[in-house]
Design a protein around this motif. Sequence first.
Motif, PDB file in Angstrom:
ATOM      1  N   HIS A   1       0.824  -1.205   0.000  1.00 16.90           N
ATOM      2  CA  HIS A   1       0.000   0.000   0.000  1.00 16.90           C
ATOM      3  C   HIS A   1       0.859   1.257   0.000  1.00 16.90           C
ATOM      4  O   HIS A   1       0.488   2.273  -0.596  1.00 16.90           O
ATOM      5  CB  HIS A   1      -0.931  -0.012   1.216  1.00 16.90           C
ATOM      6  N   VAL A   2       2.013   1.204   0.656  1.00 13.75           N
ATOM      7  CA  VAL A   2       2.929   2.352   0.640  1.00 13.75           C
ATOM      8  C   VAL A   2       3.406   2.611  -0.789  1.00 13.75           C
ATOM      9  O   VAL A   2       3.458   3.767  -1.244  1.00 13.75           O
ATOM     10  CB  VAL A   2       4.128   2.102   1.576  1.00 13.75           C
ATOM     11  N   ASP A   3       3.763   1.551  -1.527  1.00  8.78           N
ATOM     12  CA  ASP A   3       4.198   1.701  -2.919  1.00  8.78           C
ATOM     13  C   ASP A   3       3.099   2.338  -3.764  1.00  8.78           C
ATOM     14  O   ASP A   3       3.360   3.239  -4.578  1.00  8.78           O
ATOM     15  CB  ASP A   3       4.572   0.339  -3.511  1.00  8.78           C
ATOM     16  N   LEU A   4       1.871   1.867  -3.581  1.00  5.16           N
ATOM     17  CA  LEU A   4       0.759   2.405  -4.364  1.00  5.16           C
ATOM     18  C   LEU A   4       0.448   3.842  -3.979  1.00  5.16           C
ATOM     19  O   LEU A   4       0.146   4.675  -4.849  1.00  5.16           O
ATOM     20  CB  LEU A   4      -0.476   1.523  -4.166  1.00  5.16           C
ATOM     21  N   ALA A   5       0.522   4.153  -2.691  1.00  3.43           N
ATOM     22  CA  ALA A   5       0.278   5.531  -2.251  1.00  3.43           C
ATOM     23  C   ALA A   5       1.325   6.463  -2.840  1.00  3.43           C
ATOM     24  O   ALA A   5       1.001   7.565  -3.313  1.00  3.43           O
ATOM     25  CB  ALA A   5       0.300   5.600  -0.725  1.00  3.43           C
ATOM     26  N   ALA A   6       2.588   6.040  -2.837  1.00  2.00           N
ATOM     27  CA  ALA A   6       3.647   6.866  -3.414  1.00  2.00           C
ATOM     28  C   ALA A   6       3.409   7.091  -4.899  1.00  2.00           C
ATOM     29  O   ALA A   6       3.614   8.199  -5.420  1.00  2.00           O
ATOM     30  CB  ALA A   6       5.007   6.207  -3.182  1.00  2.00           C
ATOM     31  N   MET A   7       2.970   6.061  -5.596  1.00  2.00           N
ATOM     32  CA  MET A   7       2.692   6.183  -7.022  1.00  2.00           C
ATOM     33  C   MET A   7       1.576   7.195  -7.279  1.00  2.00           C
ATOM     34  O   MET A   7       1.685   8.068  -8.147  1.00  2.00           O
ATOM     35  CB  MET A   7       2.313   4.813  -7.578  1.00  2.00           C
ATOM     36  N   LEU A   8       0.509   7.135  -6.496  1.00  2.00           N
ATOM     37  CA  LEU A   8      -0.607   8.071  -6.667  1.00  2.00           C
ATOM     38  C   LEU A   8      -0.193   9.501  -6.325  1.00  2.00           C
ATOM     39  O   LEU A   8      -0.608  10.458  -6.985  1.00  2.00           O
ATOM     40  CB  LEU A   8      -1.775   7.643  -5.788  1.00  2.00           C
ATOM     41  N   ILE A   9       0.628   9.650  -5.292  1.00  2.00           N
ATOM     42  CA  ILE A   9       1.082  10.986  -4.894  1.00  2.00           C
ATOM     43  C   ILE A   9       1.921  11.608  -5.994  1.00  2.00           C
ATOM     44  O   ILE A   9       1.764  12.787  -6.332  1.00  2.00           O
ATOM     45  CB  ILE A   9       1.864  10.909  -3.572  1.00  2.00           C
ATOM     46  N   VAL A  10       2.830  10.829  -6.578  1.00  2.00           N
ATOM     47  CA  VAL A  10       3.664  11.342  -7.665  1.00  2.00           C
ATOM     48  C   VAL A  10       2.804  11.724  -8.861  1.00  2.00           C
ATOM     49  O   VAL A  10       2.999  12.782  -9.491  1.00  2.00           O
ATOM     50  CB  VAL A  10       4.729  10.301  -8.062  1.00  2.00           C
ATOM     51  N   ARG A  11       1.821  10.903  -9.190  1.00  2.00           N
ATOM     52  CA  ARG A  11       0.928  11.211 -10.310  1.00  2.00           C
ATOM     53  C   ARG A  11       0.140  12.482 -10.042  1.00  2.00           C
ATOM     54  O   ARG A  11       0.009  13.348 -10.920  1.00  2.00           O
ATOM     55  CB  ARG A  11      -0.033  10.044 -10.550  1.00  2.00           C
ATOM     56  N   GLU A  12      -0.391  12.619  -8.840  1.00  2.00           N
ATOM     57  CA  GLU A  12      -1.253  13.766  -8.543  1.00  2.00           C
ATOM     58  C   GLU A  12      -0.476  15.068  -8.469  1.00  2.00           C
ATOM     59  O   GLU A  12      -0.917  16.097  -8.988  1.00  2.00           O
ATOM     60  CB  GLU A  12      -1.981  13.521  -7.214  1.00  2.00           C
TER      61      GLU A  12
END
Length: 371
Positions: free
Chosen positions: A72-83
């Motif tokens: 979930h940390v990996d996915l959260a980081a991915m979404l944060i970078v995208r946003e």
Amino acid sequence: MSDAVDRAFAAALYADGDDGLDTGASLIAAADPATEAELLRRGEEFVRRAWERGWAPADVVRLVARELDETHVDLAAMLIVRETGRYGEKLPPRWAGQLGDLAPGPGPADRFLRATALLELYRLLLRLPAIEAVGPVPGSPVHVPASVHGEPKMLARIRALLAKAEATGFPQEAEALSAKAQELMARHSVDEALLAHRAGAKDVPTACRIGVDAPYETAKAILLDAVAGANRCRAVWDQALGFSTVVGFESDLDSVELLYTSLLVQGTAAMTKAEAGQRAGGRKRTKAFRQAFLMAYADRIGHRLARTSSEAVAAEAGERLPVLAAREVAVSSRAEEMFPQTRSTRVRGVSDLAGWEHGVAAADRAHVQGG
């Protein structure tokens, strides 16, 4: 595509219990693969809502790590970078460092597992409470304080001294390096304050959040409070969310982050070494020993920092004292404005005398007196 996501969200995010997670993940896994784009777009919306509620990238990642797992940390980081990528340079001053620390991961390849992980993450993001904002939301006009132009050379020198203090195995050398680092921190802060005053800069207090992680978070929060006070900042601990908000001027906040991290690293290393000696002697009360050690360490460091605060440096020149006094008033006013209702926390007593004595000794070795 959006219909499948809507039905998955209704099952997984807005219902009590975990049963709906499997239903929601199944709906997404069975949908057209193009649904993935819509699912991620919705995730970016949840991230944006977090910014609007006062959260910053490091805050979100810290909470995800506490509540969920590395996937979930990996996915959260991915979404944060995208946003955040769509804002260009219109980001709050401290966000660049936080974004640079992220390590986005692809997440699970299996569609069902991936959908499950994303839905679990979205459920957490959806329920984030509103917290005190420590800066503007991304996309807003950014005011960069006079003291923030990348990392000043003085702070780079301080970081190098602290790194040496943490790495050395010789207590006297660590003591000397830490003392020099604290002296430079104090002088750097005073010089920044005086420079801003002479230039007529309209710097105002700001804030940052620093993680205070379990275990033994009470002792860590006390240590951070002591470091903040010694650098003319105010720290307010949120135990439930696992961080303290530190209010102060930018140069002072830099000093707090540096010194707190260094002292925590040195204290933890000393505790591990002392604990190994205790176990070698047949003692097994590890938890009680660690609790007493860190409480004593934080208490002793607090007393030492109080005697070596930046006021001692400011007293060397009359022009500096009124400037720093005015900044302290501004910090107190800002902290009271952000946190009109705070309460004291009762500290549990410690029961391990050996742990307390070793903690005091470690604080003496890590002492930060600046002359």
